[in-house]
Design a protein around this motif. Structure first.
Motif, PDB file in Angstrom:
ATOM      1  N   GLU A  49     -65.727  13.711 -30.392  1.00  0.00           N
ATOM      2  CA  GLU A  49     -64.098  12.570 -29.391  1.00  0.00           C
ATOM      3  C   GLU A  49     -64.904  11.972 -28.717  1.00  0.00           C
ATOM      4  OE1 GLU A  49     -61.276  10.104 -28.948  1.00  0.00           O
ATOM      5  OE2 GLU A  49     -62.051  10.702 -30.343  1.00  0.00           O
TER       6      GLU A  49
ATOM      7  N   TRP B 213     -54.974  11.004 -29.367  1.00  0.00           N
ATOM      8  CA  TRP B 213     -56.292  11.901 -28.380  1.00  0.00           C
ATOM      9  C   TRP B 213     -55.647  10.376 -26.765  1.00  0.00           C
ATOM     10  CZ3 TRP B 213     -60.015  15.230 -27.966  1.00  0.00           C
ATOM     11  CH2 TRP B 213     -60.141  15.961 -28.864  1.00  0.00           C
TER      12      TRP B 213
ATOM     13  N   ARG C  42     -66.288   8.356 -27.136  1.00  0.00           N
ATOM     14  CA  ARG C  42     -65.489   7.465 -26.317  1.00  0.00           C
ATOM     15  C   ARG C  42     -66.736   7.374 -25.386  1.00  0.00           C
ATOM     16  NH1 ARG C  42     -60.512   9.394 -24.392  1.00  0.00           N
ATOM     17  NH2 ARG C  42     -58.836   8.994 -26.775  1.00  0.00           N
TER      18      ARG C  42
ATOM     19  N   ALA D 187     -62.489  16.425 -36.966  1.00  0.00           N
ATOM     20  CA  ALA D 187     -61.480  15.624 -36.368  1.00  0.00           C
ATOM     21  C   ALA D 187     -60.730  16.528 -36.137  1.00  0.00           C
ATOM     22  CB  ALA D 187     -61.828  14.177 -36.567  1.00  0.00           C
TER      23      ALA D 187
END
Length: 204
Positions: free
Chosen positions: A120, A195, A124, A190
């Protein structure tokens, strides 16, 4: 457990460097000589063009991991060393550096590894970038980190590469942006929770 990802500007990133060095030490267990001066390196990197830093927080308090990167350009140490090695290599990987985002660091505290936090953070960090490619270096071993990068679209540009005589061998990897979504990898770790994006922590 709730995990949030906070984006940090250069000043906020600098104020949290001690915590990031602690995460790096816990995740990598480097020899003491590799820890010396790492805070200074991070501080200097925060001044590079296109800097972006992220922190993963558990329950909006505990630091679980961090990552940062910036636009790669001639005159930066890593960029110049890798460019020189690629120019002598058997394949033309130099094009990956022409318009690149350098992923400088990505580390997760061991207690929080295997939960999708690293992926993540990587996604990002590189989303909505204007650069054509992303580049990084990682230990040249078959590790969870190497698998993460490969399943995100990175390919090996250099293997068995040593930045200095006293360091272990590294792999230099590159990928075209945007990176792959983890939905294409059924075995990915994941997280099964959302999130959320958090505001920047006021303590930073």
């Amino acid at each position: 457990m709730k995990v949030t990802v906070a984006e940090l500007g250069p000043a906020e990133f600098r104020s949290a460097i001690d915590g990031f060095v602690a995460v790096y030490a816990a995740a990598m267990k480097p020899p003491e000589r590799m820890l010396a001066g790492r805070d200074i390196i991070m501080d200097r990197h925060a001044a590079n063009p296109g800097f972006r830093g992220l922190a993963a927080l558990v329950d909006q308090n505990a630091l679980a991991g961090f990552t940062y990167g910036f636009h790669g350009a001639p005159g930066q140490w890593w960029h110049d060393v890798v460019a020189g090695a690629l120019a002598l290599g058997p394949r033309d990987g130099g094009a990956y550096l022409d318009d690149s985002f350098e992923v400088a660091e990505l580390h997760v505290v061991p207690a929080y590894q295997g939960m999708g936090i690293g992926r993540e953070l990587l996604l990002r960090l590189t989303e909505d970038r204007q650069e054509r490619t992303a580049v990084l270096s990682t230990m040249d071993t078959e590790s969870p980190a190497r698998r993460l990068y490969r399943t995100s679209g990175f390919t090996d540009l250099l293997t068995g590469f040593r930045f200095s005589g006293g360091e272990p061998p590294y792999a230099v990897m590159g990928a075209r942006l945007p990176l792959r979504s983890p939905s294409s990898d059924p075995g990915d770790d994941a997280p099964d929770q959302p999130w959320p994006r958090s505001p920047r922590p006021s303590s930073w």
